[in-house]
Write an enzyme that holds these catalytic residues in place. Sequence first.
Site, mmCIF file in Angstrom:
data_model
loop_
_atom_site.group_PDB
_atom_site.id
_atom_site.type_symbol
_atom_site.label_atom_id
_atom_site.label_comp_id
_atom_site.label_asym_id
_atom_site.label_seq_id
_atom_site.Cartn_x
_atom_site.Cartn_y
_atom_site.Cartn_z
ATOM 1 N N GLY A 86 4.727 0.563 10.699
ATOM 2 C CA GLY A 86 5.170 1.021 9.368
ATOM 3 C C GLY A 86 5.566 -0.152 8.492
ATOM 4 O O GLY A 86 5.682 -1.292 8.960
ATOM 5 N N ARG A 89 8.695 -4.524 5.729
ATOM 6 C CA ARG A 89 9.174 -5.439 4.679
ATOM 7 C C ARG A 89 8.432 -5.172 3.383
ATOM 8 O O ARG A 89 8.304 -6.047 2.550
ATOM 9 C CB ARG A 89 8.960 -6.881 5.112
ATOM 10 C CG ARG A 89 7.510 -7.135 5.367
ATOM 11 C CD ARG A 89 7.078 -8.488 5.615
ATOM 12 N NE ARG A 89 5.856 -8.346 6.416
ATOM 13 C CZ ARG A 89 5.085 -9.305 6.774
ATOM 14 N NH1 ARG A 89 5.402 -10.507 6.441
ATOM 15 N NH2 ARG A 89 4.006 -9.095 7.486
ATOM 16 N N LYS A 109 6.173 -6.566 -1.474
ATOM 17 C CA LYS A 109 6.189 -7.077 -0.099
ATOM 18 C C LYS A 109 7.290 -8.137 -0.010
ATOM 19 O O LYS A 109 7.247 -9.123 -0.739
ATOM 20 C CB LYS A 109 4.813 -7.674 0.219
ATOM 21 C CG LYS A 109 4.567 -7.927 1.679
ATOM 22 C CD LYS A 109 3.103 -8.331 1.905
ATOM 23 C CE LYS A 109 2.879 -8.811 3.321
ATOM 24 N NZ LYS A 109 1.501 -9.291 3.519
ATOM 25 N N ASP A 121 13.992 -8.764 9.071
ATOM 26 C CA ASP A 121 14.939 -8.774 7.946
ATOM 27 C C ASP A 121 14.361 -8.148 6.681
ATOM 28 O O ASP A 121 15.046 -8.061 5.660
ATOM 29 C CB ASP A 121 15.406 -10.208 7.651
ATOM 30 C CG ASP A 121 14.244 -11.128 7.268
ATOM 31 O OD1 ASP A 121 13.084 -10.645 7.201
ATOM 32 O OD2 ASP A 121 14.490 -12.321 7.040
ATOM 33 N N GLY A 122 13.087 -7.754 6.740
ATOM 34 C CA GLY A 122 12.477 -7.108 5.577
ATOM 35 C C GLY A 122 12.151 -8.060 4.446
ATOM 36 O O GLY A 122 11.736 -7.635 3.370
ATOM 37 N N ARG A 172 1.734 -6.542 -4.432
ATOM 38 C CA ARG A 172 0.359 -6.431 -3.951
ATOM 39 C C ARG A 172 -0.263 -5.156 -4.490
ATOM 40 O O ARG A 172 0.395 -4.129 -4.595
ATOM 41 C CB ARG A 172 0.389 -6.409 -2.421
ATOM 42 C CG ARG A 172 -0.936 -6.125 -1.777
ATOM 43 C CD ARG A 172 -0.923 -6.576 -0.342
ATOM 44 N NE ARG A 172 -0.276 -5.633 0.546
ATOM 45 C CZ ARG A 172 -0.190 -5.809 1.869
ATOM 46 N NH1 ARG A 172 -0.698 -6.886 2.431
ATOM 47 N NH2 ARG A 172 0.403 -4.918 2.618
ATOM 48 N N ASP A 244 -3.597 -2.019 12.564
ATOM 49 C CA ASP A 244 -2.723 -1.752 11.414
ATOM 50 C C ASP A 244 -3.076 -2.646 10.230
ATOM 51 O O ASP A 244 -2.573 -2.428 9.125
ATOM 52 C CB ASP A 244 -1.244 -1.928 11.793
ATOM 53 C CG ASP A 244 -0.950 -3.303 12.352
ATOM 54 O OD1 ASP A 244 -1.542 -3.653 13.398
ATOM 55 O OD2 ASP A 244 -0.147 -4.038 11.762
ATOM 56 N N ASN A 245 -3.923 -3.638 10.459
ATOM 57 C CA ASN A 245 -4.370 -4.498 9.369
ATOM 58 C C ASN A 245 -5.833 -4.256 9.041
ATOM 59 O O ASN A 245 -6.499 -5.114 8.473
ATOM 60 C CB ASN A 245 -4.153 -5.968 9.730
ATOM 61 C CG ASN A 245 -2.685 -6.309 9.863
ATOM 62 O OD1 ASN A 245 -1.830 -5.647 9.276
ATOM 63 N ND2 ASN A 245 -2.386 -7.330 10.647
ATOM 64 N N ASP A 254 -3.725 -7.984 4.397
ATOM 65 C CA ASP A 254 -2.768 -8.749 5.194
ATOM 66 C C ASP A 254 -3.183 -10.188 5.447
ATOM 67 O O ASP A 254 -3.814 -10.521 6.440
ATOM 68 C CB ASP A 254 -2.431 -8.041 6.509
ATOM 69 C CG ASP A 254 -1.156 -7.234 6.334
ATOM 70 O OD1 ASP A 254 -0.739 -7.065 5.172
ATOM 71 O OD2 ASP A 254 -0.571 -6.799 7.330
HETATM 72 P P1 AMP Z 1 1.889 -7.907 10.215
HETATM 73 O O1 AMP Z 1 1.434 -8.505 11.491
HETATM 74 O O2 AMP Z 1 2.294 -8.907 9.200
HETATM 75 O O3 AMP Z 1 0.933 -6.915 9.682
HETATM 76 O O4 AMP Z 1 3.220 -7.099 10.564
HETATM 77 C C1 AMP Z 1 3.287 -6.223 11.646
HETATM 78 C C2 AMP Z 1 4.497 -5.345 11.519
HETATM 79 O O5 AMP Z 1 5.697 -6.111 11.484
HETATM 80 C C3 AMP Z 1 4.515 -4.482 10.267
HETATM 81 O O6 AMP Z 1 5.051 -3.233 10.619
HETATM 82 C C4 AMP Z 1 5.441 -5.253 9.361
HETATM 83 O O7 AMP Z 1 6.039 -4.413 8.397
HETATM 84 C C5 AMP Z 1 6.466 -5.789 10.339
HETATM 85 N N1 AMP Z 1 7.138 -6.989 9.824
HETATM 86 C C6 AMP Z 1 6.612 -8.212 9.665
HETATM 87 N N2 AMP Z 1 7.516 -9.081 9.159
HETATM 88 C C7 AMP Z 1 8.652 -8.387 8.987
HETATM 89 C C8 AMP Z 1 9.970 -8.714 8.500
HETATM 90 N N3 AMP Z 1 10.282 -9.951 8.082
HETATM 91 N N4 AMP Z 1 10.888 -7.723 8.469
HETATM 92 C C9 AMP Z 1 10.582 -6.484 8.888
HETATM 93 N N5 AMP Z 1 9.397 -6.122 9.361
HETATM 94 C C10 AMP Z 1 8.420 -7.048 9.405
HETATM 95 MG MG MG Z 2 0.207 -5.681 8.548
#
Ligand code: AMP
Ligand code: MG
Length: 472
Positions: A86, A89, A109, A121-122, A172, A244-245, A254
């Site tokens: 989900g 961030r 984002k 940390d979002g 984005r 998920d990407n 992504d």
């Molecule tokens: P990504 O590999 O960048 O697509 O991220 C995979 C998952 O990790 C997704 O659910 C993102 O929302 C979550 N995520 C990545 N970085 C953060 C962050 N700094 N804080 C919270 N969730 C994150």
């Molecule tokens: Mg992603």
Amino acid sequence: MSMHIPFDNSYARLAPSFYSKQAPDRVTSPSLLAFNTDLAQLLDISPGDTDEMAQVFGGNAVPDGAEPLAQLYAGHQFGNYNPQLGDGRALLLGETIGRDGVRRDIQLKGSGRTAYSRAGDGRAWLGPVLREYVVSEAMHALGVPTTRALAAVSTGETVWRETGLPGAVLTRVASSHLRVGSFQIFARRGEITNLKALTDYAIQRHYPGADGPMGLLRAVRDAQAALIAKWMAVGFIHGVMNTDNSSISGETIDYGPCAFMDVYHPQTLFSSIDRQGRYAYGNQPDIAVWNLAQLATALIQQLDDPQTGVEEATEIVHAMPDMMQEHWLQNFRAKLGITTARDGDLNLISDLLALMAQDQSDFTNTFRSLGAGEPRDQFIDRDKFDAWEANWKARLQDEPDPQSLIRRSNPGFIPRNHRIEQMITKAVEGDFTLFNRLNRVLSRPYEDQPDQAELRHPPKSDEVVQATFCGT
Ligand code: AMP
Ligand code: MG
């Protein structure tokens, strides 16, 4: 004049099980670093003054008509199923229907923690935000379907990674943020009503002609096959092709550890977390098929007769490699200035690539030099190149204007890793000159721009980027 975004939010009208509604977190002192006026025009957004835009795109002010929410999804990460990801961030502000009639998401984002943040940390720091801004806009200019960048804002806050870094938020824009993982989560949980609703929604939004779940699968396959072939043609390595990407619309989404290849080699890989090389350049077509198989597995859960569904889905997935190969051939023929299809073409292309791999030729400059310049200079084994060139010239005999096709199909400018790294280093010091210059030059990648020749050079040995990192 104050800013106006003509929101029309279809995703927020789906059942609450699809998302978690919340406002973005406030930031201390948002400052607008970049705003994409061309894209804003396409989206029918009337820009406001700089401060207002910084407040909105930094997350401090929720614009009229926005219904911010975090989207729920799951996904396979490096082959392992993660039952709940989900937007951790990111927040979807809402959707607009552009001047071209296309509905698009507007998403922040780096806007703070959400219900799906887990340990994160979002937040995002400046590096990945500017990187995504430059690379996604460059991809668009290269003619590759992609999410876009509307704005970048620095937050005035420190984000802690291994060290303290300046925080930022990216706005984005995407045809949608529906991913393979959006379907997986409902299928795996056995939430068939939600799965059906999402399927209907995706068909209506992206492929109105598609006939049911298998029609959707076919349409996603076609879009993804075309997309991956384009990545291959520009030397793009996504780096984290988790489900998920993997976008349902067929856009690149992504920009984490992504990178463009300098020296050609099929096993090229930059991502620091991809130890097995699962997502190396040459593996991308196979991974796209694997991801489509995961979508197929999810979609068939909703069929009344799963057995027939399995057969049909298998057929659809199994057709993807040949389809991708066809797109690949079409792209690489154009790169060589060829408009027709002949039997020997695959060999002609493969022979050149094999020679490039052997001689460590620069991917972009070698192809570009076939249209103007000295391709021979890109090779060590020049006799071998001469022999290849003779075959190629013979193949070009009936082509009316190969040179201009070559120049339209082979960019002079790509966002090279070392330039991106230099741009980030400078930006952290407060100097955005290179960021702005890259955006300007990369918006016209097929033009010569002789005064920017420096940006076409491959990295010097001490400039080579060894690893790229996820955008967290
Ligand atoms: P990504 O590999 O960048 O697509 O991220 C995979 C998952 O990790 C997704 O659910 C993102 O929302 C979550 N995520 C990545 N970085 C953060 C962050 N700094 N804080 C919270 N969730 C994150
Ligand atoms: Mg992603």
